[in-house]
Write a protein that holds these residues in place. Sequence first.
Motif, mmCIF file in Angstrom:
data_model
loop_
_atom_site.group_PDB
_atom_site.id
_atom_site.type_symbol
_atom_site.label_atom_id
_atom_site.label_comp_id
_atom_site.label_asym_id
_atom_site.label_seq_id
_atom_site.Cartn_x
_atom_site.Cartn_y
_atom_site.Cartn_z
ATOM 1 N N VAL A 1 -6.476 12.385 -54.454
ATOM 2 C CA VAL A 1 -5.176 11.873 -54.914
ATOM 3 C C VAL A 1 -5.426 10.936 -56.097
ATOM 4 O O VAL A 1 -5.566 9.741 -55.932
ATOM 5 C CB VAL A 1 -4.397 11.166 -53.782
ATOM 6 C CG1 VAL A 1 -3.828 12.153 -52.812
ATOM 7 C CG2 VAL A 1 -5.271 10.152 -53.054
ATOM 8 N N GLU A 2 -5.478 11.495 -57.290
ATOM 9 C CA GLU A 2 -5.928 10.732 -58.455
ATOM 10 C C GLU A 2 -5.057 9.540 -58.805
ATOM 11 O O GLU A 2 -5.532 8.562 -59.372
ATOM 12 C CB GLU A 2 -6.106 11.637 -59.672
ATOM 13 C CG GLU A 2 -4.825 12.079 -60.349
ATOM 14 C CD GLU A 2 -4.213 13.347 -59.796
ATOM 15 O OE1 GLU A 2 -3.284 13.855 -60.446
ATOM 16 O OE2 GLU A 2 -4.634 13.842 -58.732
ATOM 17 N N HIS A 3 -3.769 9.564 -58.471
ATOM 18 C CA HIS A 3 -2.898 8.453 -58.867
ATOM 19 C C HIS A 3 -3.226 7.147 -58.129
ATOM 20 O O HIS A 3 -2.997 6.067 -58.669
ATOM 21 C CB HIS A 3 -1.423 8.820 -58.677
ATOM 22 C CG HIS A 3 -1.015 9.003 -57.254
ATOM 23 N ND1 HIS A 3 -1.266 10.166 -56.557
ATOM 24 C CD2 HIS A 3 -0.398 8.156 -56.390
ATOM 25 C CE1 HIS A 3 -0.812 10.032 -55.322
ATOM 26 N NE2 HIS A 3 -0.281 8.831 -55.198
ATOM 27 N N VAL A 4 -3.766 7.228 -56.925
ATOM 28 C CA VAL A 4 -4.053 5.994 -56.180
ATOM 29 C C VAL A 4 -5.213 5.231 -56.824
ATOM 30 O O VAL A 4 -5.052 4.058 -57.182
ATOM 31 C CB VAL A 4 -4.295 6.271 -54.683
ATOM 32 C CG1 VAL A 4 -4.718 5.001 -53.961
ATOM 33 C CG2 VAL A 4 -3.041 6.851 -54.050
ATOM 34 N N PRO A 5 -6.393 5.824 -57.008
ATOM 35 C CA PRO A 5 -7.448 5.046 -57.662
ATOM 36 C C PRO A 5 -7.121 4.742 -59.127
ATOM 37 O O PRO A 5 -7.494 3.682 -59.635
ATOM 38 C CB PRO A 5 -8.698 5.909 -57.541
ATOM 39 C CG PRO A 5 -8.243 7.244 -57.121
ATOM 40 C CD PRO A 5 -6.895 7.105 -56.510
ATOM 41 N N ARG A 6 -6.408 5.621 -59.791
ATOM 42 C CA ARG A 6 -6.046 5.370 -61.189
ATOM 43 C C ARG A 6 -5.241 4.075 -61.300
ATOM 44 O O ARG A 6 -5.438 3.282 -62.206
ATOM 45 C CB ARG A 6 -5.238 6.544 -61.740
ATOM 46 C CG ARG A 6 -4.878 6.371 -63.217
ATOM 47 C CD ARG A 6 -4.154 7.579 -63.764
ATOM 48 N NE ARG A 6 -5.078 8.704 -63.828
ATOM 49 C CZ ARG A 6 -4.751 9.959 -63.483
ATOM 50 N NH1 ARG A 6 -3.531 10.245 -63.058
ATOM 51 N NH2 ARG A 6 -5.635 10.921 -63.577
ATOM 52 N N THR A 7 -4.340 3.857 -60.365
ATOM 53 C CA THR A 7 -3.532 2.639 -60.350
ATOM 54 C C THR A 7 -4.286 1.485 -59.706
ATOM 55 O O THR A 7 -4.325 0.373 -60.243
ATOM 56 C CB THR A 7 -2.218 2.894 -59.579
ATOM 57 O OG1 THR A 7 -1.533 3.982 -60.186
ATOM 58 C CG2 THR A 7 -1.335 1.672 -59.574
ATOM 59 N N GLY A 8 -4.898 1.738 -58.556
ATOM 60 C CA GLY A 8 -5.558 0.679 -57.792
ATOM 61 C C GLY A 8 -6.702 0.005 -58.515
ATOM 62 O O GLY A 8 -6.871 -1.218 -58.420
ATOM 63 N N LEU A 9 -7.489 0.772 -59.251
ATOM 64 C CA LEU A 9 -8.640 0.196 -59.950
ATOM 65 C C LEU A 9 -8.231 -0.687 -61.125
ATOM 66 O O LEU A 9 -9.058 -1.396 -61.690
ATOM 67 C CB LEU A 9 -9.571 1.310 -60.434
ATOM 68 C CG LEU A 9 -10.314 2.040 -59.317
ATOM 69 C CD1 LEU A 9 -10.956 3.314 -59.843
ATOM 70 C CD2 LEU A 9 -11.339 1.130 -58.667
ATOM 71 N N ARG A 10 -6.944 -0.669 -61.455
ATOM 72 C CA ARG A 10 -6.433 -1.487 -62.563
ATOM 73 C C ARG A 10 -5.592 -2.673 -62.066
ATOM 74 O O ARG A 10 -4.887 -3.299 -62.848
ATOM 75 C CB ARG A 10 -5.620 -0.607 -63.509
ATOM 76 C CG ARG A 10 -6.499 0.366 -64.276
ATOM 77 C CD ARG A 10 -5.692 1.359 -65.107
ATOM 78 N NE ARG A 10 -6.566 2.167 -65.953
ATOM 79 C CZ ARG A 10 -7.196 3.266 -65.566
ATOM 80 N NH1 ARG A 10 -7.062 3.709 -64.324
ATOM 81 N NH2 ARG A 10 -7.961 3.943 -66.398
#
Length: 126
Positions: free
Chosen positions: A72-81
Amino acid sequence: RNAEKRPDIEWVVGDAFNLPFEDESFDVVIDKSTTDAVSCDKDHIHENMTKMYGEVQRVLKKGGTFLVFSAVEHVPRTGLRLPHLSFEIEEKELYLPFASLWAFVSVKSQRPAMSNEEALRQAQMA
């Protein structure tokens, strides 16, 4: 089963929200689907990602790498920022037959602008 096959590895059972390690004790942290599992709790996703990624930031040495493998790419894409983190992030889609998998290579940089505690307070209000 893995402990028997790999006796030279020290296996530790811990809590992803409260890792049992000293600050800045790892050069590399690998997440293979923990993000996916933790993000299933939709009512607490922001709080969960704030806690878990904050703990990774804490135990990772400056210049260390956090590898996240996620479907689920949107979770780490948002979370890591999130504002309490300081990662330089590179993402790559890994092509697999009949599946989608993303790899996020995140290198810890300078001190974050916000503390873990402040970020958690904000996440709990969201």
